[in-house]
Design a protein around this motif. Structure first.
Motif, mmCIF file in Angstrom:
data_model
loop_
_atom_site.group_PDB
_atom_site.id
_atom_site.type_symbol
_atom_site.label_atom_id
_atom_site.label_comp_id
_atom_site.label_asym_id
_atom_site.label_seq_id
_atom_site.Cartn_x
_atom_site.Cartn_y
_atom_site.Cartn_z
ATOM 1 N N THR A 122 0.849 -1.183 0.000
ATOM 2 C CA THR A 122 0.000 0.000 0.000
ATOM 3 C C THR A 122 0.885 1.234 0.000
ATOM 4 O O THR A 122 2.094 1.147 0.220
ATOM 5 C CB THR A 122 -0.935 0.009 1.231
ATOM 6 N N ARG A 123 0.292 2.381 -0.225
ATOM 7 C CA ARG A 123 1.043 3.620 -0.241
ATOM 8 C C ARG A 123 1.500 4.002 1.168
ATOM 9 O O ARG A 123 0.753 3.844 2.137
ATOM 10 C CB ARG A 123 0.167 4.727 -0.821
ATOM 11 N N SER A 124 2.717 4.496 1.281
ATOM 12 C CA SER A 124 3.234 4.916 2.580
ATOM 13 C C SER A 124 2.401 6.067 3.130
ATOM 14 O O SER A 124 2.114 7.033 2.412
ATOM 15 C CB SER A 124 4.694 5.367 2.452
ATOM 16 N N PRO A 125 1.995 6.000 4.405
ATOM 17 C CA PRO A 125 1.179 7.078 4.973
ATOM 18 C C PRO A 125 1.978 8.326 5.332
ATOM 19 O O PRO A 125 1.398 9.394 5.532
ATOM 20 C CB PRO A 125 0.590 6.429 6.237
ATOM 21 N N ASP A 126 3.304 8.213 5.413
ATOM 22 C CA ASP A 126 4.095 9.351 5.901
ATOM 23 C C ASP A 126 5.448 9.510 5.213
ATOM 24 O O ASP A 126 6.301 10.262 5.678
ATOM 25 C CB ASP A 126 4.309 9.223 7.412
ATOM 26 N N GLY A 127 5.661 8.805 4.123
ATOM 27 C CA GLY A 127 6.920 8.918 3.401
ATOM 28 C C GLY A 127 7.983 7.936 3.829
ATOM 29 O O GLY A 127 9.039 7.843 3.190
#
Length: 255
Positions: A122-127
């Motif tokens: 999934t996409r990183s929530p915070d980089g």
């Protein structure tokens, strides 16, 4: 035909000249043969910027429901587009459906093409870079293909002209392929799958310089860590770098 048409008439010009994307390490991309491209995932535009920046066709497994097109005109257009450009439906419900999806990926690799995977799931929530799921490692070992580590940055989007998702100066770095072929005939134990996954994430981290959190990103986005974040899980790198007992380190391919 449709893949090349869309890539060279719309997406590559948009990514290269519109976004000003810089690509580093194109010489590391294998010229032929099946491979798995493994990348970090930090922005919604990753799935546009990455394939537009690569010298060969890239196949992304996409959620199976996107191929149905039963939610109006927009969904039918998306379903047609995904099929037209040769993407592969990925059913995550388990059982026979998931097995069929993996079979489709195997066919793509056997035909000498490149499949792209986000090991974090999934996409990183915070980089930050997050713990990878081992499904990617299972595909690598069962199909005996190299891993091409790719690191992206600057792909978070905002609304641009005419409402088009826009980004300014993304950077895509292609690393030297990792060769895990010495383990292709080994029984895919949990330790081996985890080690292959961690080594792939470590290669991505070397390209991006991201902080690494040894926890799944879904826990931070939607689970018990949503309010507190991942600070307590920070490590210098994924895994310990040592292969399972009796195994050797991965090598870099000559391509």
């Amino acid at each position: 035909m449709w893949y090349q048409f869309f890539k060279f008439t719309i997406f590559k010009p948009l990514v290269k000249f519109g976004y000003g994307t810089r690509v580093i390490g194109k010489e590391n991309f294998p010229r032929k043969g099946g491979a798995i491209l493994a990348s970090n995932h930090i922005g919604a535009l990753d799935s546009l910027v990455i394939p537009a920046s690569m010298p060969r066709k890239i196949t992304f497994p996409a959620k199976a429901e996107l191929f149905v097109g039963d939610r109006g005109v927009g969904s039918r257009i998306v379903a047609w587009f995904l099929k037209a450009v040769g993407q592969v439906p990925m059913d995550r419900s388990g059982g026979r459906a998931s097995a069929d999806a993996l079979g489709s990926i195997t066919s793509v690799l056997a035909e000498g093409h490149v499949v792209a995977i986000y090991p974090e799931g999934t996409r990183s929530p915070d980089g930050r870079l997050y713990k990878g799921k081992t499904g990617m490692a299972r595909m690598v070992l069962s199909n005996d293909v190299p891993v091409i580590p790719v690191g992206v940055s600057g792909t978070k989007s905002h609304k641009g002209p005419f409402g088009i998702p826009w980004s300014r100066r993304p950077v895509v770095i292609i690393g030297e392929p990792l060769d895990f072929s010495p383990y292709a005939t080994a029984k895919p134990s949990t330790k081996l799958l985890r080690w292959v996954t961690d080594e792939t994430l470590a290669a991505i981290q070397r390209l991006t310089g991201q902080e690494y959190a040894d926890v799944y990103a879904t826990r931070v986005k939607h689970g018990d860590l949503k309010e507190v974040g991942s600070d307590e899980f920070l490590l210098s790198r994924p895994g310990g770098g040592e292969p399972p007992v009796g195994e050797a380190s991965p090598t870099v391919t000559d391509e």
